[in-house]
Scaffold this active site. Structure first.
Site: not given
Length: 169
Positions: A88-90
């Site tokens: 996940v890339c946040i």
């Protein structure tokens, strides 16, 4: 992690179980390891992900809360901000401090005040509103921008169906 932080994490887990936030559930993968959590994200209503049950792992570093956990979907998911391997890339999961590319402000990145609850709210928000400007999955971002109701929608629908079939495995 010192004893008081362990107590804090156990308190958080009890709090989440007592007052669950809508859209996810969380718990330890192994009761003897407080650093590894499994979460199930329920696809938000009125999105392409609605009805999905997406399993993920949250792996906390030993110096949490000074550094962010890593989150990886175990269930296949097609999304611009989720790498093909499930990472996940946040922003709030990025290391604290200045962004060397100048894209994110320091206050958008990891801060020790973030909790499992704030992380999961951000992930649910990410599902509802992808960030195509900073994709982890360039192919999904391209489909989402160019034809959100075509190939992108079909791939997400397939992931939702697979997640439903695997939900109780």
């Amino acid at each position: 992690m010192c004893f008081t932080e362990k107590k804090q994490d156990l308190f958080l887990k009890k709090k989440l179980n007592k007052n669950p936030v809508e859209g996810f559930s969380a718990g330890l993968i192994d009761d003897d390891d407080i650093y590894q959590w499994e979460v199930v994200v329920i696809g938000p209503q009125d999105t392409l992900f609605e009805g999905g049950f997406f399993k993920a792992h949250l792996i906390f570093p030993h110096d949490y809360p000074l550094r962010p956990p890593k989150m990886k979907f175990i269930t296949e998911i097609w999304h611009p901000n989720v790498a093909k391997n499930g990472d996940v890339c946040i922003s709030i999961l990025h290391e604290p401090g200045e962004d060397k590319f100048g894209y994110e402000k320091p206050e958008e990145r990891w801060l020790p005040i973030h909790t499992v609850e704030t992380i999961m709210i951000s992930v649910i928000s990410m599902l509802a509103d992808p960030n195509g400007d900073s994709p982890a999955n360039v192919d999904a971002a391209k489909e989402w921008r160019e034809d959100p109701n075509g190939e992108f929608k079909r791939k997400v629908a397939r992931c939702v169906r697979k997640s439903q079939e695997m939900a109780f495995d």
